[in-house]
Enzyme design. Structure first.
Site, PDB file in Angstrom:
ATOM      1  N   TYR A  82       0.840  -1.183   0.000  1.00 23.22           N
ATOM      2  CA  TYR A  82       0.000   0.000   0.000  1.00 23.22           C
ATOM      3  C   TYR A  82       0.883   1.243   0.000  1.00 23.22           C
ATOM      4  O   TYR A  82       1.477   1.583   1.025  1.00 23.22           O
ATOM      5  CB  TYR A  82      -0.905   0.007   1.245  1.00 23.22           C
ATOM      6  CG  TYR A  82      -1.963  -1.072   1.268  1.00 23.22           C
ATOM      7  CD1 TYR A  82      -2.517  -1.560   0.086  1.00 23.22           C
ATOM      8  CD2 TYR A  82      -2.438  -1.591   2.461  1.00 23.22           C
ATOM      9  CE1 TYR A  82      -3.498  -2.543   0.099  1.00 23.22           C
ATOM     10  CE2 TYR A  82      -3.430  -2.576   2.480  1.00 23.22           C
ATOM     11  CZ  TYR A  82      -3.946  -3.040   1.299  1.00 23.22           C
ATOM     12  OH  TYR A  82      -4.929  -4.005   1.304  1.00 23.22           O
ATOM     13  N   LYS A  89      -0.692  -7.940  -3.061  1.00 22.49           N
ATOM     14  CA  LYS A  89      -2.082  -7.517  -2.933  1.00 22.49           C
ATOM     15  C   LYS A  89      -2.070  -6.010  -3.114  1.00 22.49           C
ATOM     16  O   LYS A  89      -1.444  -5.296  -2.319  1.00 22.49           O
ATOM     17  CB  LYS A  89      -2.546  -7.892  -1.530  1.00 22.49           C
ATOM     18  CG  LYS A  89      -3.970  -7.626  -1.192  1.00 22.49           C
ATOM     19  CD  LYS A  89      -4.258  -8.448   0.054  1.00 22.49           C
ATOM     20  CE  LYS A  89      -5.565  -8.193   0.709  1.00 22.49           C
ATOM     21  NZ  LYS A  89      -6.000  -6.829   0.787  1.00 22.49           N
TER      22      LYS A  89
HETATM   23  P1  FBP Z   1     -10.944  -5.215   2.681  1.00 23.72           P
HETATM   24  O1  FBP Z   1     -11.438  -6.029   1.517  1.00 23.72           O
HETATM   25  O2  FBP Z   1     -11.940  -5.179   3.784  1.00 23.72           O
HETATM   26  O3  FBP Z   1     -10.471  -3.859   2.230  1.00 23.72           O
HETATM   27  O4  FBP Z   1      -9.696  -6.015   3.264  1.00 23.72           O
HETATM   28  C1  FBP Z   1      -8.481  -5.999   2.601  1.00 23.72           C
HETATM   29  C2  FBP Z   1      -7.400  -5.404   3.489  1.00 23.72           C
HETATM   30  O5  FBP Z   1      -6.145  -5.445   2.862  1.00 23.72           O
HETATM   31  C3  FBP Z   1      -7.287  -6.046   4.846  1.00 23.72           C
HETATM   32  O6  FBP Z   1      -6.437  -7.159   4.848  1.00 23.72           O
HETATM   33  C4  FBP Z   1      -6.811  -4.904   5.682  1.00 23.72           C
HETATM   34  O7  FBP Z   1      -7.264  -4.990   6.981  1.00 23.72           O
HETATM   35  C5  FBP Z   1      -7.437  -3.725   5.047  1.00 23.72           C
HETATM   36  O8  FBP Z   1      -7.687  -4.037   3.716  1.00 23.72           O
HETATM   37  C6  FBP Z   1      -6.565  -2.508   5.146  1.00 23.72           C
HETATM   38  O9  FBP Z   1      -7.324  -1.421   4.730  1.00 23.72           O
HETATM   39  P2  FBP Z   1      -6.793   0.078   4.761  1.00 23.72           P
HETATM   40  O10 FBP Z   1      -6.818   0.527   3.340  1.00 23.72           O
HETATM   41  O11 FBP Z   1      -7.788   0.812   5.582  1.00 23.72           O
HETATM   42  O12 FBP Z   1      -5.413   0.088   5.349  1.00 23.72           O
END
Ligand code: FBP
Length: 253
Positions: free
Chosen positions: A136, A167
């Protein structure tokens, strides 16, 4: 990644939001990890993602397990850093076939996470486990984390650091996402679910777009277990991801 794939595609159910976001994500059924474990079985998910504590107390071995070995709460402010909270060895003892690790690329602390992931990846591979990177791009310098060049960078980073799968967020259209998938090379790409979409069909269209762009699958949480009929959306997603059906066809009863 083979334990997590059917016909070279994978549908993963993520449930680490209790740590990442806190209980405001939950309602009266999905606060209970047993509800999500059962849903993963009924929905024939290819994998379930838990933090160590949930895995130790609720995992029942009926769906392949990914243990997230780092994480952070949403309570703090500032540049994001998610430190390791579980060893790869412990994840293996609980039954995990893969470990997951979040890297906030672009954060002032990205070096800490890149270094930690390097150790985790080596240890996971020595135990014949997969290492999955949640990448991310986040931090003060990241203005738009779904911009095509940013998502493609995240995908490429996964390949560079030896992740078996990455991911990443969807860019919004298959054309630009295809570039990200190409940049990931042999690292498999999973689209990240995100907050619950206002309309199911819109979410399914995004998933279809990511698959058409070459994604291996989807790692989804809120769009399934926050749905009032989680079994129905899980079935539709399975039809899209594993059976490769069209959106209209996936929703048919
Ligand atoms: P979601 O499908 O609910 O978005 O889950 C995917 C995920 O990667 C989770 O593993 C993690 O808890 C969350 O998204 C993190 O989301 P954020 O963007 O708020 O950090």
């Amino acid at each position: 990644m083979n334990p997590f794939l059917t016909k070279n595609r994978g549908l993963l159910l993520a449930y680490d939001q209790g740590l990442e976001h806190g209980p405001t994500d939950f309602g009266d059924r999905n606060f209970d990890p047993s509800f999500v474990m059962d849903l993963a079985i009924r929905g024939q998910f290819n994998g379930v993602v838990f933090q160590k504590g949930i895995a130790e107390q609720y995992y029942n071995g009926r769906v392949p397990l990914i243990v997230k070995v780092n994480g952070k709460t949403s309570l703090g402010k500032g540049e994001p850093l998610a430190g390791q909270n579980c060893s790869v060895k412990r994840a293996a003892e609980i039954g995990a076939r893969a470990v997951g690790y979040t890297i906030y690329a672009g954060s002032t602390y990205e070096n800490v996470m890149l270094e930690e992931f390097g150790h985790i990846q080596e240890e996971a591979h020595s135990l014949k486990m997969a290492a999955i990177a949640w990448i991310y791009p986040r931090g003060e310098t990241i203005r738009n984390d779904t911009a095509p060049e940013i998502v493609a960078y995240a995908a490429r980073l996964g390949l560079e650091i030896g992740a078996d799968a990455v991911k990443i967020k969807y860019t919004g259209d298959p054309e630009t996402f295809r570039w990200a998938v190409k940049c990931a090379g042999k690292t498999k790409v999973f689209m990240s679910g995100g907050p619950k979409a206002s309309a199911e069909i819109e979410f399914l269209k995004q998933v279809r777009g990511a698959l058409d762009a070459g994604a291996t699958g989807l790692a989804v949480g809120r769009n399934v277990w926050q749905n009032s009929n989680p079994d129905k959306i899980a079935l539709a997603l399975r039809r899209l991801v594993i059976e490769d059906r069209a959106v209209e066809n996936a929703l048919r009863t």
